[in-house]
Design a protein around this motif. Structure first.
Motif, mmCIF file in Angstrom:
data_model
loop_
_atom_site.group_PDB
_atom_site.id
_atom_site.type_symbol
_atom_site.label_atom_id
_atom_site.label_comp_id
_atom_site.label_asym_id
_atom_site.label_seq_id
_atom_site.Cartn_x
_atom_site.Cartn_y
_atom_site.Cartn_z
ATOM 1 N N UNK A 197 0.815 -1.218 0.000
ATOM 2 C CA UNK A 197 0.000 0.000 0.000
ATOM 3 C C UNK A 197 0.848 1.267 0.000
ATOM 4 N N UNK A 198 2.161 1.104 0.171
ATOM 5 C CA UNK A 198 3.073 2.232 -0.031
ATOM 6 C C UNK A 198 3.134 3.248 1.082
ATOM 7 N N UNK A 199 2.843 2.840 2.284
ATOM 8 C CA UNK A 199 2.910 3.772 3.404
ATOM 9 C C UNK A 199 4.337 4.198 3.708
ATOM 10 N N UNK A 200 4.480 5.398 4.246
ATOM 11 C CA UNK A 200 5.794 5.919 4.630
ATOM 12 C C UNK A 200 6.040 5.636 6.110
ATOM 13 N N UNK A 201 7.293 5.573 6.533
ATOM 14 C CA UNK A 201 7.586 5.341 7.952
ATOM 15 C C UNK A 201 6.952 6.424 8.829
ATOM 16 N N UNK A 202 6.137 6.010 9.765
ATOM 17 C CA UNK A 202 5.404 6.948 10.618
ATOM 18 C C UNK A 202 6.344 7.942 11.295
ATOM 19 N N UNK A 203 7.502 7.439 11.751
ATOM 20 C CA UNK A 203 8.410 8.288 12.532
ATOM 21 C C UNK A 203 9.035 9.408 11.707
ATOM 22 N N UNK A 204 8.861 9.381 10.384
ATOM 23 C CA UNK A 204 9.407 10.436 9.520
ATOM 24 C C UNK A 204 8.357 11.488 9.178
ATOM 25 N N UNK A 205 7.156 11.333 9.690
ATOM 26 C CA UNK A 205 6.036 12.170 9.279
ATOM 27 C C UNK A 205 5.547 13.092 10.397
ATOM 28 N N UNK A 206 4.763 14.071 10.024
ATOM 29 C CA UNK A 206 4.037 14.859 11.010
ATOM 30 C C UNK A 206 2.823 14.043 11.453
ATOM 31 N N UNK A 207 2.231 14.352 12.593
ATOM 32 C CA UNK A 207 1.020 13.636 12.992
ATOM 33 C C UNK A 207 -0.081 13.696 11.941
ATOM 34 N N UNK A 208 -0.238 14.860 11.304
ATOM 35 C CA UNK A 208 -1.272 14.999 10.279
ATOM 36 C C UNK A 208 -1.008 14.055 9.112
ATOM 37 N N UNK A 209 0.254 13.966 8.694
ATOM 38 C CA UNK A 209 0.613 13.050 7.605
ATOM 39 C C UNK A 209 0.444 11.590 8.036
ATOM 40 N N UNK A 210 0.838 11.305 9.275
ATOM 41 C CA UNK A 210 0.770 9.927 9.778
ATOM 42 C C UNK A 210 -0.660 9.408 9.809
ATOM 43 N N UNK A 211 -1.596 10.296 10.105
ATOM 44 C CA UNK A 211 -3.001 9.895 10.194
ATOM 45 C C UNK A 211 -3.599 9.544 8.832
ATOM 46 N N UNK A 212 -2.897 9.881 7.772
ATOM 47 C CA UNK A 212 -3.397 9.592 6.421
ATOM 48 C C UNK A 212 -2.746 8.348 5.815
ATOM 49 N N UNK A 213 -1.858 7.716 6.547
ATOM 50 C CA UNK A 213 -1.137 6.556 6.024
ATOM 51 C C UNK A 213 -2.036 5.315 6.008
ATOM 52 N N UNK A 214 -1.751 4.363 5.103
ATOM 53 C CA UNK A 214 -2.506 3.108 5.116
ATOM 54 C C UNK A 214 -2.296 2.375 6.438
ATOM 55 N N UNK A 215 -3.314 1.674 6.883
ATOM 56 C CA UNK A 215 -3.299 1.014 8.187
ATOM 57 C C UNK A 215 -3.333 -0.508 8.031
ATOM 58 N N UNK A 216 -3.027 -1.235 9.100
ATOM 59 C CA UNK A 216 -3.200 -2.689 9.052
ATOM 60 C C UNK A 216 -4.627 -3.098 8.684
ATOM 61 N N UNK A 217 -5.609 -2.298 9.095
ATOM 62 C CA UNK A 217 -6.996 -2.598 8.715
ATOM 63 C C UNK A 217 -7.179 -2.509 7.202
ATOM 64 N N UNK A 218 -6.511 -1.544 6.574
ATOM 65 C CA UNK A 218 -6.555 -1.448 5.106
ATOM 66 C C UNK A 218 -5.920 -2.684 4.475
ATOM 67 N N UNK A 219 -4.847 -3.176 5.098
ATOM 68 C CA UNK A 219 -4.181 -4.364 4.580
ATOM 69 C C UNK A 219 -5.083 -5.593 4.672
ATOM 70 N N UNK A 220 -5.825 -5.701 5.763
ATOM 71 C CA UNK A 220 -6.770 -6.820 5.909
ATOM 72 C C UNK A 220 -7.822 -6.766 4.802
ATOM 73 N N UNK A 221 -8.321 -5.570 4.512
ATOM 74 C CA UNK A 221 -9.313 -5.428 3.445
ATOM 75 C C UNK A 221 -8.731 -5.863 2.101
ATOM 76 N N UNK A 222 -7.470 -5.523 1.879
ATOM 77 C CA UNK A 222 -6.844 -5.917 0.611
ATOM 78 C C UNK A 222 -6.716 -7.438 0.521
ATOM 79 N N UNK A 223 -6.342 -8.071 1.623
ATOM 80 C CA UNK A 223 -6.237 -9.534 1.634
ATOM 81 C C UNK A 223 -7.606 -10.156 1.372
ATOM 82 N N UNK A 224 -8.648 -9.629 1.982
ATOM 83 C CA UNK A 224 -9.996 -10.144 1.751
ATOM 84 C C UNK A 224 -10.387 -10.007 0.281
ATOM 85 N N UNK A 225 -10.075 -8.860 -0.307
ATOM 86 C CA UNK A 225 -10.383 -8.647 -1.730
ATOM 87 C C UNK A 225 -9.641 -9.647 -2.608
#
Length: 350
Positions: A45-73
């Motif tokens: 999903x191409x997420x960036x390392x959270x520790x390199x981001x601002x909180x606002x940017x981090x909140x927009x990153x793909x999540x493990x929940x998004x990954x589960x949805x992709x596996x289901x698809x």
């Protein structure tokens, strides 16, 4: 001369082998096949390392929940929420403003037992929507209402904002359980990661303020300490989806001042005593920097006279709980947690 050369060669070999073993020891354990599918999907999903981001940017990153949805698809399965649970969105008053809550109610007549649920995300990112699968599964499996809390987050609202919100939501549930078809005599707390921290902190606050304590605390890989030198931090320093640099980033944003690091309402392992806290279920993941502190906290609870059930799941990572749709060990963990909740609810007087 030849003998000395052989000795030196043997020493060099031993040293090299030792370094190789040390490097091997720092590698995270291997994920099982189902867990690895989720990790691969998350990486894709191409997420960036959270520790390199601002909180606002981090909140927009793909999540493990998004990954589960992709596996289901990829498996050709539905990504719709599991049926059998209704969700009502509400707000409750809090110390610094209204707190959004989401009331997950199973099918049936009620009144139902209640658990106040706190999501993970390092006190900075994510929300109940991100963690929807967990309270939904627990509501259905434990036949209980889940009151999921979207507490105020750092760094906009640093410690103790989240803890105070968490406690306010708990006391609201005690006083208003009947309004949501719940049983005010059967109110537990629980959460994952930062949410596990908040669940046990709420238990401490209730004890210290002489409020009714929860009937149980469900702590899924809780954040309870800031010791990053322990065995699991070393072994899982570069693990996914949670690693040491991310934890440093979360703590940096959560803490308002240096003395927060010694406050038990921020880090429960700093408490003088854990006596008087409710019974606990602690669930841990092998591939997780928080593994060692979760086990140490369970041991400390036992030492201080609290009834504790501890269970570690091998081959899975931080965030595995709630992935029951695609990770069998997650389904087992959800069922185990629900069974522990049921036991605690059943132990209360009718």
């Amino acid at each position: 001369m030849k003998k000395n050369t052989l000795i030196l060669a043997a020493i060099s070999f031993a040293v090299a082998a030792g370094f190789a073993q040390a490097r091997e020891a720092q590698k995270p354990p291997k994920a099982d096949a189902s867990m690895q599918k989720v990790l691969d999907a998350l990486a894709s999903l191409g997420g960036k390392p959270i520790e390199t981001l601002t909180p606002e940017e981090a909140r927009k990153q793909p999540t493990p929940a998004d990954a589960v949805k992709k596996v289901l698809q990829e498996m050709g399965r539905s990504t719709d929420p599991e049926p059998g649970v209704t969700v009502k969105d509400m707000t409750v008053p809090g110390p610094i403003g209204d707190i959004p809550i989401h009331v997950y109610t199973p099918e049936g007549k009620g009144p139902f037992p209640v658990m106040v649920y706190y999501h993970g995300g390092g006190f900075v990112i994510a929300d109940t929507k991100t963690y929807d699968a967990s309270p939904r599964a627990l509501a259905k499996m434990a036949n209980a209402i889940m009151v999921a809390v979207d507490y105020h987050q750092a760094p906009e609202h640093k410690f103790p904002a989240a803890a105070n919100d968490a406690y306010a939501a708990y006391t609201w549930a005690l006083k208003n359980a009947k309004e949501i078809n719940g049983d005010p005599g059967k109110v537990a707390v629980g959460g994952e990661s930062a949410g596990g921290n908040l669940a046990t902190v709420v238990s401490m606050m209730a004890r210290d303020k002489k409020e009714t304590i929860p009937v149980h605390q469900l702590l899924v890989y809780p954040v309870v300490n800031n010791d990053m030198t322990n065995a699991s931090y070393k072994r899982n320093e570069a693990a996914k989806p949670l690693n040491k640099p991310m934890m440093e980033w979360f703590f940096k944003h959560y803490s308002a001042k240096p003395e927060d690091a010694s406050n038990p309402y921020a880090l429960p392992m700093k408490a003088a005593t854990l006596k008087g806290l409710p019974s606990a279920t602690v669930i841990a993941a092998e591939i997780d920097p928080l593994l060692s502190e979760g086990k140490a906290y369970a041991d400390r609870l036992k030492k201080d006279g609290v009834k504790v059930t501890y269970k570690e799941y091998k081959g899975v990572t931080h965030e595995f709980f709630g992935m029951g749709a695609v990770v069998p060990k997650a389904m087992d963990a959800e069922k185990f947690a629900a069974a522990q909740l049921k036991k605690s609810f059943d132990a209360q007087r009718k």
